[in-house]
Design an enzyme around this catalytic site. Structure first.
Site, PDB file in Angstrom:
ATOM      1  N   ASP A  25       0.817  -1.214   0.000  1.00  0.00           N
ATOM      2  CA  ASP A  25       0.000   0.000   0.000  1.00  0.00           C
ATOM      3  C   ASP A  25       0.858   1.274   0.000  1.00  0.00           C
ATOM      4  O   ASP A  25       0.699   2.131   0.884  1.00  0.00           O
ATOM      5  CB  ASP A  25      -0.905   0.024   1.239  1.00  0.00           C
ATOM      6  CG  ASP A  25      -1.688  -1.263   1.416  1.00  0.00           C
ATOM      7  OD1 ASP A  25      -2.035  -1.888   0.400  1.00  0.00           O
ATOM      8  OD2 ASP A  25      -1.933  -1.650   2.576  1.00  0.00           O
ATOM      9  N   GLU A  71     -11.038  -0.362  -1.994  1.00  0.00           N
ATOM     10  CA  GLU A  71      -9.985   0.268  -1.188  1.00  0.00           C
ATOM     11  C   GLU A  71      -9.054   1.107  -2.052  1.00  0.00           C
ATOM     12  O   GLU A  71      -9.160   1.116  -3.278  1.00  0.00           O
ATOM     13  CB  GLU A  71      -9.171  -0.829  -0.499  1.00  0.00           C
ATOM     14  CG  GLU A  71      -8.727  -1.912  -1.482  1.00  0.00           C
ATOM     15  CD  GLU A  71      -8.388  -3.230  -0.821  1.00  0.00           C
ATOM     16  OE1 GLU A  71      -8.516  -3.341   0.403  1.00  0.00           O
ATOM     17  OE2 GLU A  71      -7.986  -4.154  -1.540  1.00  0.00           O
TER      18      GLU A  71
HETATM   19  O1  FUB Z   1      -3.094  -3.711   3.335  1.00  0.00           O
HETATM   20  C1  FUB Z   1      -4.384  -4.028   3.787  1.00  0.00           C
HETATM   21  C2  FUB Z   1      -5.372  -3.602   2.795  1.00  0.00           C
HETATM   22  O2  FUB Z   1      -5.190  -4.355   1.627  1.00  0.00           O
HETATM   23  C3  FUB Z   1      -5.173  -2.173   2.365  1.00  0.00           C
HETATM   24  O3  FUB Z   1      -5.654  -1.250   3.229  1.00  0.00           O
HETATM   25  C4  FUB Z   1      -5.774  -2.258   1.054  1.00  0.00           C
HETATM   26  O4  FUB Z   1      -5.609  -1.180   0.228  1.00  0.00           O
HETATM   27  C5  FUB Z   1      -5.237  -3.551   0.515  1.00  0.00           C
HETATM   28  O5  FUB Z   1      -3.972  -3.446  -0.055  1.00  0.00           O
END
Ligand code: FUB
Length: 448
Positions: free
Chosen positions: A36, A210
């Site tokens: 991320d 996300e």
């Molecule tokens: O890293 C945990 C979660 O998975 C993140 O917050 C998302 O964006 C995805 O990569």
């Protein structure tokens, strides 16, 4: 005086313990898992604020799932040599975070009025893991910390993966995800939002989970994000003339891959070039919740559209000829007889090796700086059970040989030196070719 001595001791220990250099190429951080990536340019230095994946163990996180208990920050001025500044925030030091959650997910950092604001999502003690995430802020005088977390998360903000856009007029916006993408203006104190969050309109109706990232270029606001079109996340972008939207989906920046379900991103312009930061599971091929940050160059067309970024192992930056060149992070290789494997499958952090096992098989590693005309020899770390001969060329497979390296017949890794001649100073693509039969495994190559 005692306090001053203590302060000095803590500061010096912090510097010694936390400053270590990373490898260049993709993935860029190899002493731990990172995901991320939020990259930011502060004072001509690139700072990388990733999530920090670790393996869940009994009593620590949920086995088989993401497990993250702290954040590190890394910096570089050449996108090649990275410094790990150590832990900046950990879940046990933030009052409001549920200490059993191990879910410090995708963060971001912004600079405003002399302070650095680090935004991070986590399940709060008061709501519990299953009830969703809140977003907190930690504040520092420096981009590398120390960061002091606020006692409470941001009011009225529920979701994950915060991103902060500071617009040309100085207005800061907080963007985050929670089934949809949300946006709100941040108050001048950067710790509260102004009014109620607004849903960002114009985005795909399904598969948006996300990772929103927003930046501005030539008056266009770009929203880049992971989207599950089929079975895993690909990176797409949408544009608008207003950060609050509505946005229009414009295309795919990076295709999905079956190996790693998630992908996440940030975009920066550094020294005149645009770069896409994203992640893949390079160091954990059998478990895609342990990821690693990568960087590749990104290009805009005149009309503001973005060319698709093809992920590479070579990554970005120019490699010094006198550093250990990890040719397994190759740019090109022959179709036959050239492959890559981990040096030690039980500890992938030790990196990869190149295997050449067919006469004339070759591997090419681009952009090596041979500016030092005094380079007189080549050193190769290699192993070959039957022995073998390598030829080194620059730029083209049929260009003159600048060094021949005889790898002795042995089962042990060896460091072999050979003389070097006939090269022009400059930045070149390095080609290593096997000229004999038998198998040669190569760890790295360097020039002295
Ligand atoms: O890293 C945990 C979660 O998975 C993140 O917050 C998302 O964006 C995805 O990569």
């Amino acid at each position: 005086m005692k306090n001053f001595k203590q302060y000095l001791f803590v500061t010096i220990s912090f510097i010694i313990l936390s400053t270590s250099y990373m490898f260049a190429q993709n993935p860029v951080i190899r002493n731990q898992f990172t995901a991320d990536p939020s990259a930011r340019v502060f004072d001509d230095t690139v700072y990388l604020y990733p999530s920090h994946d670790i393996l869940a163990t009994e009593g620590k996180g949920r086995p088989g799932w993401f497990c993250m208990e702290d954040y590190h920050v890394f910096s570089t001025t050449n996108l090649t040599d990275w410094t790990d500044h150590g832990v900046i925030v950990s879940q046990d030091k933030v009052d409001w975070v549920n200490p059993k959650s191990y879910a410090l997910w995708a963060p971001d950092c912004a600079y405003k009025n002399g302070k650095y604001y680090f935004y991070f999502p986590a399940p709060a003690k008061s709501t519990g893991f299953r009830r969703g995430f809140s977003i907190g802020v930690a504040v520092s005088d420096h981009p590398y910390g120390p960061f002091v977390p606020q006692a409470e998360p941001i009011k009225d903000v529920h979701g994950i993966d915060p991103c902060v856009l500071i617009d040309k007029d100085g207005q800061a916006y907080l963007i985050w995800a929670g089934g949809k993408f949300f946006i709100a203006k941040l108050n001048p104190n950067m710790l509260e939002i102004e009014g109620k969050p607004k849903i960002i309109e114009g985005m795909p109706a399904k598969g948006l989970i996300e990772g929103p990232f927003m930046f501005e270029r030539n008056g266009i606001y770009y929203l880049t994000y992971p989207h599950v079109q089929d079975t895993s996340e690909r990176l797409e972008y949408a544009t608008s003339d207003n950060p609050m939207g509505p946005f229009k989906v414009r295309g795919v920046i990076m295709d999905a891959t079956p190996d790693c379900w998630t992908n996440q991103n940030s975009v920066i312009k550094y020294k005149g070039q645009w770069y896409l930061f994203y992640h893949h599971n390079d160091l954990s091929p059998h478990f895609d919740k342990d990821r690693s940050v990568r960087i590749d160059s990104m290009f805009f067309n005149e009309d503001g559209t973005i060319d698709k970024v093809i992920p590479t192992l070579r990554g970005v930056g120019i490699t010094n000829a006198s550093s250990k060149i990890q040719i397994d992070r190759y740019s090109l290789k022959s179709n036959k007889g050239a492959s890559i494997a981990f040096l030690d499958t039980s500890n992938t952090f030790t990196g990869w090796k190149t295997i050449l096992n067919t006469p004339n098989a070759w591997i090419q590693y681009n952009s090596v700086n041979f500016k030092n005309r005094k380079l007189k020899s080549i050193t190769v770390r290699a192993v070959s059970k039957l022995g073998g001969t390598l030829q080194i060329r620059l730029d083209k497979i049929n260009s003159p040989v600048i060094a021949t390296v005889k790898i002795p017949k042995t089962n042990r890794w060896n460091v072999i030196h050979s003389s070097l001649s006939g090269f022009e100073a400059g930045v070149h693509n390095l080609i290593v070719q096997l000229k004999s039969s038998g198998k040669v495994e190569i760890d790295w190559v360097k020039f002295e």
